[in-house]
Structures are given as C-alpha cells and as structure tokens.
Design a protein around this motif. Structure first.
Motif, PDB file in Angstrom:
ATOM      1  N   ARG A  59       0.808   5.038   0.742  1.00  0.00           N
ATOM      2  CA  ARG A  59      -0.088   6.224   1.282  1.00  0.00           C
ATOM      3  C   ARG A  59       0.521   7.448   0.645  1.00  0.00           C
ATOM      4  N   ASN A  84      -3.718  12.003   1.816  1.00  0.00           N
ATOM      5  CA  ASN A  84      -4.433  10.700   2.701  1.00  0.00           C
ATOM      6  C   ASN A  84      -5.082   9.810   1.637  1.00  0.00           C
ATOM      7  N   ASP A 133       0.634  -1.152  -0.016  1.00  0.00           N
ATOM      8  CA  ASP A 133       0.003  -0.076  -0.053  1.00  0.00           C
ATOM      9  C   ASP A 133       1.050   1.388  -0.148  1.00  0.00           C
ATOM     10  N   THR A 178      -4.725   6.325  -0.644  1.00  0.00           N
ATOM     11  CA  THR A 178      -4.023   5.198  -0.796  1.00  0.00           C
ATOM     12  C   THR A 178      -4.307   4.432  -1.991  1.00  0.00           C
TER      13      THR A 178
END
Length: 123
Positions: free
Chosen positions: A58, A62, A56, A64
């Motif tokens: 980021r 904010n 993931d 993702t």
C-alpha cells in the motif's frame, strides 16, 4: 574516487491486531494498468503479506501494488515479516526479500520479488 554504496534495510510492518483474521483470506485484485519493475521506497506506506507468494504494497495516495512471487517463500505467510536491502531508492523486481523469524530471532528463507502490478482490491 570510489563512493561506497549504502544499502537501505527496511522491515515490513508486523500485521496489526485487526489482521488476526483468517490468514488464508486473500482479497481479490483487479489489475489496473501495466505492471512496473520498481516502486519508490519513500512511497511505501505498508506491506501486507497475504500468503507465501502474495504481498500487497500500500502506497501513499492509496495506490496498491500486488507482487506474486515466482515461487512460494517458505515461512513468509506464517511470520508475515521480511527485510530487504537495496542500494537504490526503489524496491525492484530483481531484489531479494528475507523472511524474519521471531522465535528464535533469525533470518529465514530468501526469495526473489516479481513485477509490481497496480491493483484495486475487493472490499
């Protein structure tokens, strides 16, 4: 006149102490929108290795992105660190990541990325 291409080398952040929880815990991800082939390097805030196949990213703001590698990348889940080289200002699905082994410090397996799927992660 030929201009040399400079490769940017970046190392993913090592998991923080709070990430010492169960390494098999992969949060559920709900896709939001169309997958992208590249993401801007300058916007990557951190990368979270979830398994030998799932990373993931980021981003600032904010957002993702989840990348599910085509095959497992040996050692990625254990080491939780990787490097990549690119001549662009983006990280793209055709780029290769290399697992960084800690003891002894050396390069591990190299694996191809896949599309960057924007997601919302379960809490």
């Amino acid at each position: 006149m030929r201009i040399p291409v400079l490769a940017a080398l970046a190392v993913a952040a090592i998991a923080s102490p709070g990430a010492a929880r169960d390494r098999n815990e992969i949060p559920a991800a709900t896709p939001i929108g169309k997958a992208e082939s590249c993401i801007p390097l300058r916007s990557i805030r951190e990368s979270l290795v979830r398994s030998d196949r799932i990373i993931d990213f980021r981003m600032l703001g904010n957002k993702t992105y989840r990348v599910t590698l085509p095959q497992g990348c040996p050692g990625l889940n254990f080491e939780r660190r990787f490097s990549y080289a690119t001549s662009l200002s983006q990280l793209c699905q055709q780029d290769i990541i290399t697992v960084l082994q800690q003891a002894p410090m050396m390069r591990g397996a190299s694996c191809g990325l896949a599309e960057f799927q924007p997601v919302t992660l379960a809490k």
